[in-house]
Design a protein around this motif. Structure first.
Motif, PDB file in Angstrom:
ATOM      1  N   GLY A  96       0.852  -1.186   0.000  1.00 39.25           N
ATOM      2  CA  GLY A  96       0.000   0.000   0.000  1.00 39.25           C
ATOM      3  C   GLY A  96       0.888   1.236   0.000  1.00 39.25           C
ATOM      4  O   GLY A  96       1.912   1.262   0.686  1.00 39.25           O
ATOM      5  N   PHE A  97       0.520   2.261  -0.756  1.00 38.99           N
ATOM      6  CA  PHE A  97       1.406   3.422  -0.883  1.00 38.99           C
ATOM      7  C   PHE A  97       0.612   4.698  -1.126  1.00 38.99           C
ATOM      8  O   PHE A  97      -0.483   4.672  -1.692  1.00 38.99           O
ATOM      9  CB  PHE A  97       2.379   3.215  -2.047  1.00 38.99           C
ATOM     10  N   VAL A  98       1.177   5.818  -0.677  1.00 36.27           N
ATOM     11  CA  VAL A  98       0.612   7.122  -1.012  1.00 36.27           C
ATOM     12  C   VAL A  98       1.058   7.490  -2.419  1.00 36.27           C
ATOM     13  O   VAL A  98       2.105   7.045  -2.899  1.00 36.27           O
ATOM     14  CB  VAL A  98       1.054   8.204  -0.007  1.00 36.27           C
ATOM     15  N   ALA A  99       0.280   8.322  -3.092  1.00 37.85           N
ATOM     16  CA  ALA A  99       0.532   8.617  -4.510  1.00 37.85           C
ATOM     17  C   ALA A  99       1.906   9.233  -4.737  1.00 37.85           C
ATOM     18  O   ALA A  99       2.558   8.955  -5.743  1.00 37.85           O
ATOM     19  CB  ALA A  99      -0.550   9.547  -5.042  1.00 37.85           C
ATOM     20  N   LEU A 194      -4.878  28.477  -2.510  1.00 34.17           N
ATOM     21  CA  LEU A 194      -3.955  27.342  -2.404  1.00 34.17           C
ATOM     22  C   LEU A 194      -4.636  26.040  -2.801  1.00 34.17           C
ATOM     23  O   LEU A 194      -5.861  25.881  -2.657  1.00 34.17           O
ATOM     24  CB  LEU A 194      -3.418  27.233  -0.977  1.00 34.17           C
ATOM     25  N   ILE A 195      -3.817  25.132  -3.272  1.00 38.44           N
ATOM     26  CA  ILE A 195      -4.263  23.767  -3.591  1.00 38.44           C
ATOM     27  C   ILE A 195      -3.391  22.835  -2.764  1.00 38.44           C
ATOM     28  O   ILE A 195      -2.157  22.840  -2.883  1.00 38.44           O
ATOM     29  CB  ILE A 195      -4.085  23.437  -5.086  1.00 38.44           C
ATOM     30  N   ILE A 196      -4.003  22.058  -1.911  1.00 33.60           N
ATOM     31  CA  ILE A 196      -3.251  21.171  -1.023  1.00 33.60           C
ATOM     32  C   ILE A 196      -3.862  19.775  -1.047  1.00 33.60           C
ATOM     33  O   ILE A 196      -5.007  19.580  -1.456  1.00 33.60           O
ATOM     34  CB  ILE A 196      -3.229  21.687   0.436  1.00 33.60           C
ATOM     35  N   SER A 197      -3.082  18.806  -0.619  1.00 35.57           N
ATOM     36  CA  SER A 197      -3.631  17.466  -0.392  1.00 35.57           C
ATOM     37  C   SER A 197      -3.718  17.266   1.109  1.00 35.57           C
ATOM     38  O   SER A 197      -3.397  18.161   1.877  1.00 35.57           O
ATOM     39  CB  SER A 197      -2.746  16.388  -1.029  1.00 35.57           C
ATOM     40  N   ALA A 198      -4.116  16.120   1.505  1.00 32.05           N
ATOM     41  CA  ALA A 198      -4.122  15.742   2.919  1.00 32.05           C
ATOM     42  C   ALA A 198      -5.460  15.997   3.555  1.00 32.05           C
ATOM     43  O   ALA A 198      -6.384  15.216   3.371  1.00 32.05           O
ATOM     44  CB  ALA A 198      -3.009  16.431   3.687  1.00 32.05           C
ATOM     45  N   GLY A 199      -5.601  17.114   4.298  1.00 35.25           N
ATOM     46  CA  GLY A 199      -6.793  17.270   5.114  1.00 35.25           C
ATOM     47  C   GLY A 199      -6.814  16.208   6.199  1.00 35.25           C
ATOM     48  O   GLY A 199      -5.797  15.867   6.775  1.00 35.25           O
ATOM     49  N   GLU A 200      -7.969  15.637   6.436  1.00 37.15           N
ATOM     50  CA  GLU A 200      -8.078  14.606   7.467  1.00 37.15           C
ATOM     51  C   GLU A 200      -7.330  13.337   7.069  1.00 37.15           C
ATOM     52  O   GLU A 200      -6.949  12.539   7.919  1.00 37.15           O
ATOM     53  CB  GLU A 200      -9.551  14.265   7.716  1.00 37.15           C
ATOM     54  N   THR A 231      -2.924  15.478  -8.779  1.00 39.05           N
ATOM     55  CA  THR A 231      -4.058  16.376  -8.932  1.00 39.05           C
ATOM     56  C   THR A 231      -3.662  17.805  -8.588  1.00 39.05           C
ATOM     57  O   THR A 231      -4.113  18.756  -9.249  1.00 39.05           O
ATOM     58  CB  THR A 231      -5.225  15.915  -8.037  1.00 39.05           C
ATOM     59  N   ILE A 232      -2.833  17.977  -7.562  1.00 36.36           N
ATOM     60  CA  ILE A 232      -2.323  19.310  -7.232  1.00 36.36           C
ATOM     61  C   ILE A 232      -1.635  19.917  -8.444  1.00 36.36           C
ATOM     62  O   ILE A 232      -1.896  21.062  -8.833  1.00 36.36           O
ATOM     63  CB  ILE A 232      -1.337  19.236  -6.050  1.00 36.36           C
TER      64      ILE A 232
END
Length: 309
Positions: A96-99, A194-200, A231-232
């Motif tokens: 399993g991996f983050v993008a 701003l355009i960010i990833s993450a959040g919760e 996507t960012i």
């Protein structure tokens, strides 16, 4: 019935002579004769006709030899397969991996591992750090590559090591006023959408951004939240705003995108490899060996937790 008796019967059928068959299998003739006789008693049928012209399989012997050849071939294949599995050359590895790991270092590692272990099946799943950690603890994954050290129930059973540090960069469209700048300051970022990833999904990342912006979190609260670094980059290239992400995002090659360093210099959570510490999988061990060849710091980190690799 023993495997050696099968080999003796096959050798006798091939050489048609007890003496020559005994020499071929490396024993004396009397023990070979006794083993064939014992085999015939066990089968309840005469397997060989002993004649003055040689020793020849009977009808029962011919039928027996067909199965004997198959059995010996299966035994040989079993020995080969078990050896390959013990060396981590076959089996399955669930990752399993983050993008963002697909930017660096996962592509180089997967290419090398696939070349060295072509018969290992890889089951790859993009998922958040929290999900991959939970799946690793529950046994659904063998390896999780996420952001920051593992958190949550059961993580005490895991071993983990950083795959490398990264820092915050900004991505803008080539038509953006900041395009061409080498750096972007915090004051400039506060005035941008701003355009960010993450959040919760990735609390370690959003925590880093909140610490950077301090009490003035308006830009973060109004930010566009993207699923991942790809996507960012895409939204930033479209002129939606300023994308914030790891420096390895620079590896996304787009002619319509410009990257700037962010000041103050801001370290992001490490990209981290995790696995179950008690896992004895040879395939996992082989993957870790491949990682050691591409990630300079992982060897020392793993040695501290598991002992020298």
């Amino acid at each position: 019935m023993e495997a050696r008796q099968l080999r003796y019967a096959v050798a006798l059928a091939e050489h048609q002579h007890f003496g020559r068959a005994a020499a071929a299998v490396g024993i004396a003739q009397p023990p070979l004769s006794k083993q064939i006789a014992a085999l015939e008693r066990e089968m309840g049928a005469r397997l060989f006709d002993r004649t003055t012209h040689g020793v020849f399989p009977t009808a029962a012997g011919e039928a027996f030899l067909v199965r004997a050849h198959r059995a010996l071939a299966e035994m040989s294949a079993a020995a080969v397969d078990s050896g390959r599995a013990a060396r981590g050359e076959t089996g399955m590895l669930r990752i399993g991996f983050v993008a963002s790991a697909l930017l660096e270092p996962l592509p180089r590692v997967l290419v090398r591992f696939g070349r060295d272990r072509p018969d290992v099946r890889l089951s790859l799943h993009e998922m958040s750090t929290s999900r991959s950690t939970a799946a690793l603890v529950s046994g659904e994954l063998d390896i999780a590559i996420g952001l920051g050290s593992p958190r949550g129930p059961g993580v005490e059973s895991l071993a983990w090591a950083p795959l490398g540090q990264d820092r915050l960069v900004a991505a803008v469209a080539r038509s953006h006023p900041y395009a061409g700048q080498q750096t972007i300051g915090l004051g400039q970022l506060r005035r941008q959408h701003l355009i960010i990833s993450a959040g919760e999904d990735e609390p370690a990342v959003i925590g880093t951004l909140r610490a950077l912006f301090g009490a003035d979190t308006g830009a973060l609260e109004g930010a566009t939240v993207a699923r991942d670094v790809h996507t960012i980059a895409g939204l930033a290239a479209c002129g939606v705003g300023v994308g914030l992400g790891p420096a390895r995002m620079r590896m996304i090659a787009r002619p319509d995108l410009w990257f700037c360093s962010v000041t103050p210099h801001t370290l992001l959570p490490d990209l981290t490899l995790s696995f179950r510490a008690a896992e004895g999988s040879p395939v996992l061990a082989a993957f870790l060996d491949t990682l050691r060849g591409h990630c300079a710091d992982i060897d020392d980190a793993l040695a501290r937790q598991l002992g020298p690799g």
